[in-house]
Design a protein around this motif. Structure first.
Motif, PDB file in Angstrom:
ATOM      1  N   PHE A  60       2.256  -8.697  21.486  1.00  0.00           N
ATOM      2  CA  PHE A  60       2.837  -9.789  21.368  1.00  0.00           C
ATOM      3  C   PHE A  60       3.029 -10.392  19.820  1.00  0.00           C
ATOM      4  O   PHE A  60       3.714 -10.517  19.162  1.00  0.00           O
ATOM      5  CB  PHE A  60       2.243 -11.637  21.489  1.00  0.00           C
ATOM      6  N   ILE A  61       1.944 -10.059  18.881  1.00  0.00           N
ATOM      7  CA  ILE A  61       2.031  -9.661  16.988  1.00  0.00           C
ATOM      8  C   ILE A  61       2.810  -8.443  16.744  1.00  0.00           C
ATOM      9  O   ILE A  61       3.638  -8.924  15.848  1.00  0.00           O
ATOM     10  CB  ILE A  61       0.608 -10.131  16.664  1.00  0.00           C
ATOM     11  N   VAL A  62       3.033  -7.590  17.279  1.00  0.00           N
ATOM     12  CA  VAL A  62       3.485  -6.086  17.001  1.00  0.00           C
ATOM     13  C   VAL A  62       5.367  -6.846  16.802  1.00  0.00           C
ATOM     14  O   VAL A  62       5.429  -6.419  15.450  1.00  0.00           O
ATOM     15  CB  VAL A  62       3.812  -5.179  17.885  1.00  0.00           C
ATOM     16  N   PRO A  63       6.039  -7.770  16.899  1.00  0.00           N
ATOM     17  CA  PRO A  63       7.072  -7.859  16.125  1.00  0.00           C
ATOM     18  C   PRO A  63       7.014  -8.544  14.816  1.00  0.00           C
ATOM     19  O   PRO A  63       7.960  -8.095  13.962  1.00  0.00           O
ATOM     20  CB  PRO A  63       8.211  -8.840  17.280  1.00  0.00           C
ATOM     21  N   GLY A  64       5.948  -9.069  15.345  1.00  0.00           N
ATOM     22  CA  GLY A  64       6.261 -10.562  13.734  1.00  0.00           C
ATOM     23  C   GLY A  64       5.608  -9.675  12.727  1.00  0.00           C
ATOM     24  O   GLY A  64       5.144  -9.510  11.822  1.00  0.00           O
ATOM     25  N   LEU A  65       4.459  -7.772  12.957  1.00  0.00           N
ATOM     26  CA  LEU A  65       3.954  -7.514  11.626  1.00  0.00           C
ATOM     27  C   LEU A  65       4.679  -7.036  11.864  1.00  0.00           C
ATOM     28  O   LEU A  65       5.330  -6.455  10.256  1.00  0.00           O
ATOM     29  CB  LEU A  65       2.771  -6.424  13.246  1.00  0.00           C
ATOM     30  N   ILE A  66       5.983  -6.172  12.519  1.00  0.00           N
ATOM     31  CA  ILE A  66       6.829  -5.212  11.786  1.00  0.00           C
ATOM     32  C   ILE A  66       7.759  -5.757  11.025  1.00  0.00           C
ATOM     33  O   ILE A  66       8.077  -5.836   9.425  1.00  0.00           O
ATOM     34  CB  ILE A  66       7.768  -4.729  12.925  1.00  0.00           C
ATOM     35  N   MET A  67       8.404  -7.198  11.296  1.00  0.00           N
ATOM     36  CA  MET A  67       9.334  -7.742  10.502  1.00  0.00           C
ATOM     37  C   MET A  67       8.445  -8.525   8.866  1.00  0.00           C
ATOM     38  O   MET A  67       9.556  -8.528   8.642  1.00  0.00           O
ATOM     39  CB  MET A  67       9.544  -9.504  11.384  1.00  0.00           C
ATOM     40  N   LEU A  68       7.446  -8.921   9.099  1.00  0.00           N
ATOM     41  CA  LEU A  68       6.416  -8.757   8.244  1.00  0.00           C
ATOM     42  C   LEU A  68       6.963  -7.888   6.825  1.00  0.00           C
ATOM     43  O   LEU A  68       6.720  -8.383   5.805  1.00  0.00           O
ATOM     44  CB  LEU A  68       4.787  -9.575   7.657  1.00  0.00           C
ATOM     45  N   SER A  69       6.653  -6.987   7.627  1.00  0.00           N
ATOM     46  CA  SER A  69       7.265  -5.108   6.451  1.00  0.00           C
ATOM     47  C   SER A  69       8.012  -5.212   5.784  1.00  0.00           C
ATOM     48  O   SER A  69       8.297  -5.142   5.266  1.00  0.00           O
ATOM     49  CB  SER A  69       5.901  -4.554   6.803  1.00  0.00           C
ATOM     50  N   LEU A  70       8.660  -5.771   7.105  1.00  0.00           N
ATOM     51  CA  LEU A  70      10.526  -5.044   6.993  1.00  0.00           C
ATOM     52  C   LEU A  70      10.767  -6.370   5.984  1.00  0.00           C
ATOM     53  O   LEU A  70      11.724  -5.812   5.121  1.00  0.00           O
ATOM     54  CB  LEU A  70      11.130  -5.500   8.167  1.00  0.00           C
ATOM     55  N   PHE A  71      10.204  -7.202   5.579  1.00  0.00           N
ATOM     56  CA  PHE A  71      11.409  -8.649   4.742  1.00  0.00           C
ATOM     57  C   PHE A  71      10.600  -7.937   3.716  1.00  0.00           C
ATOM     58  O   PHE A  71      11.510  -7.952   2.649  1.00  0.00           O
ATOM     59  CB  PHE A  71      10.150  -9.824   5.010  1.00  0.00           C
ATOM     60  N   THR A  72       9.183  -7.585   3.521  1.00  0.00           N
ATOM     61  CA  THR A  72       8.441  -7.217   1.927  1.00  0.00           C
ATOM     62  C   THR A  72       8.960  -5.678   0.980  1.00  0.00           C
ATOM     63  O   THR A  72       9.697  -5.978   0.713  1.00  0.00           O
ATOM     64  CB  THR A  72       6.928  -7.466   2.126  1.00  0.00           C
ATOM     65  N   GLN A  73       9.381  -4.781   2.456  1.00  0.00           N
ATOM     66  CA  GLN A  73       9.615  -3.482   1.776  1.00  0.00           C
ATOM     67  C   GLN A  73      11.456  -3.911   1.644  1.00  0.00           C
ATOM     68  O   GLN A  73      11.431  -3.131   0.438  1.00  0.00           O
ATOM     69  CB  GLN A  73       9.246  -3.212   2.925  1.00  0.00           C
ATOM     70  N   SER A  74      11.664  -4.329   2.484  1.00  0.00           N
ATOM     71  CA  SER A  74      13.467  -4.356   1.972  1.00  0.00           C
ATOM     72  C   SER A  74      13.198  -5.008   0.733  1.00  0.00           C
ATOM     73  O   SER A  74      14.374  -4.399   0.115  1.00  0.00           O
ATOM     74  CB  SER A  74      13.968  -5.127   3.303  1.00  0.00           C
ATOM     75  N   ILE A  75      12.757  -6.230   0.536  1.00  0.00           N
ATOM     76  CA  ILE A  75      13.116  -7.095  -0.526  1.00  0.00           C
ATOM     77  C   ILE A  75      12.121  -5.895  -2.175  1.00  0.00           C
ATOM     78  O   ILE A  75      13.278  -5.529  -2.863  1.00  0.00           O
ATOM     79  CB  ILE A  75      12.520  -8.064  -0.615  1.00  0.00           C
ATOM     80  N   PHE A  76      11.530  -5.554  -1.996  1.00  0.00           N
ATOM     81  CA  PHE A  76      10.397  -5.027  -2.173  1.00  0.00           C
ATOM     82  C   PHE A  76      11.541  -3.560  -3.755  1.00  0.00           C
ATOM     83  O   PHE A  76      11.652  -3.256  -4.211  1.00  0.00           O
ATOM     84  CB  PHE A  76       9.647  -4.629  -2.400  1.00  0.00           C
ATOM     85  N   ASN A  77      11.485  -2.692  -2.464  1.00  0.00           N
ATOM     86  CA  ASN A  77      12.342  -1.402  -2.638  1.00  0.00           C
ATOM     87  C   ASN A  77      13.574  -1.169  -2.884  1.00  0.00           C
ATOM     88  O   ASN A  77      14.010  -0.679  -4.231  1.00  0.00           O
ATOM     89  CB  ASN A  77      13.000  -0.712  -0.928  1.00  0.00           C
ATOM     90  N   ALA A  78      14.661  -2.379  -2.512  1.00  0.00           N
ATOM     91  CA  ALA A  78      15.916  -2.909  -3.539  1.00  0.00           C
ATOM     92  C   ALA A  78      15.268  -3.604  -4.630  1.00  0.00           C
ATOM     93  O   ALA A  78      16.224  -3.321  -5.277  1.00  0.00           O
ATOM     94  CB  ALA A  78      17.142  -4.205  -2.776  1.00  0.00           C
TER      95      ALA A  78
END
Length: 255
Positions: A60-78
């Motif tokens: 159940f927590i897998v999508p949330g974990l992916i989104m947590l990394s996706l949000f932070t890494q997208s913002i950081f990289n850009a």
């Protein structure tokens, strides 16, 4: 004016090469962090909670974990991608090159979104080592992954242009985005909250993104998938408007 594909590719390739030079920070660290989340949450909480909405808690927590990394890494990289040329002064070389402002945005945002989407897939593969996963709508999952990566990379680009220092660069992701993600149902269903708190949580925009992404895995979410898609597209539209204004005025790029 014709599209300068070579110029876009040059900037894109440079940004992707920077990720390879910092491979430990870009890939290995988020993967280790994901593994730790499974160890901590899977052992501490999963031992007392067999399933959520019929889905094993670990899965159940897998999508949330992916989104947590996706949000932070997208913002950081850009944000770091566009801020560093401002910090070093090389932004003026880019602005004076035969590359339009739109092409610059496409290159930086495209590179950031690519890195974030790849990282999301790596985390998904890592998660499959800990729990059995079944993605009900794989095409929709990949589409949501790319859409959210692009949206938050645009958001990160805006932060990178706005920031006047490394403190401001990290302020919004650390003080706003990460808390909203934790409070947005990353590791629990908002249906588990009392009615009053559930109503308050629905004002958190991150809820709709995580819920829509979880729907692509299990066919169910905390809110309707239509609302999730509309929320994502609405945030994307807001970011596009702000980026358009930045390009038109040259805000903190040309002055």
């Amino acid at each position: 004016m014709t599209f300068n594909a070579y110029g876009v590719w040059a900037i894109y390739r440079f940004e992707m090469a920077r990720a390879l030079r910092t491979l430990w920070q870009s890939v290995v660290t988020p993967v280790i962090t994901t593994a730790l989340y499974f160890v901590v949450f899977g052992s501490a909480i999963g031992g007392h909670m067999n399933s959520v909405d019929g889905v094993p808690y670990g899965a159940f927590i897998v999508p949330g974990l992916i989104m947590l990394s996706l949000f932070t890494q997208s913002i950081f990289n850009a944000s770091f991608g566009i801020y560093f040329p401002k910090f070093t002064g090389t932004i003026y070389e880019i602005l004076s090159a035969p590359v339009s402002s739109i092409e610059i945005v496409i290159a930086y945002v495209g590179a950031a979104a690519t890195k974030s989407a790849v990282l999301g897939l790596i985390i998904l593969a890592t998660a499959s080592l800990f729990v059995p996963l079944h993605i009900l709508h794989p095409v929709a999952m990949f589409a949501m992954l790319v859409l959210i990566s692009v949206t938050f990379s645009l958001f990160g680009f805006i932060i990178g242009v706005w920031a006047n220092g490394f403190e401001q660069l990290q302020m919004i992701p650390m003080l706003i985005v990460t808390p909203l993600t934790f409070l947005g149902g990353s590791f629990y269903s908002i249906d588990m909250l009392p009615p009053a708190w559930r109503t308050i949580t629905l004002f958190n925009p991150v809820v709709y993104l995580i819920s829509g992404f979880r729907w692509t895995f299990y066919g169910a979410g905390d809110v309707g998938v239509g609302y999730s898609v509309l929320a994502t597209l609405g945030f994307l539209a807001v970011c596009l408007v702000i980026v358009g204004w930045i390009l038109k005025t040259g805000y903190r790029l040309k002055n």
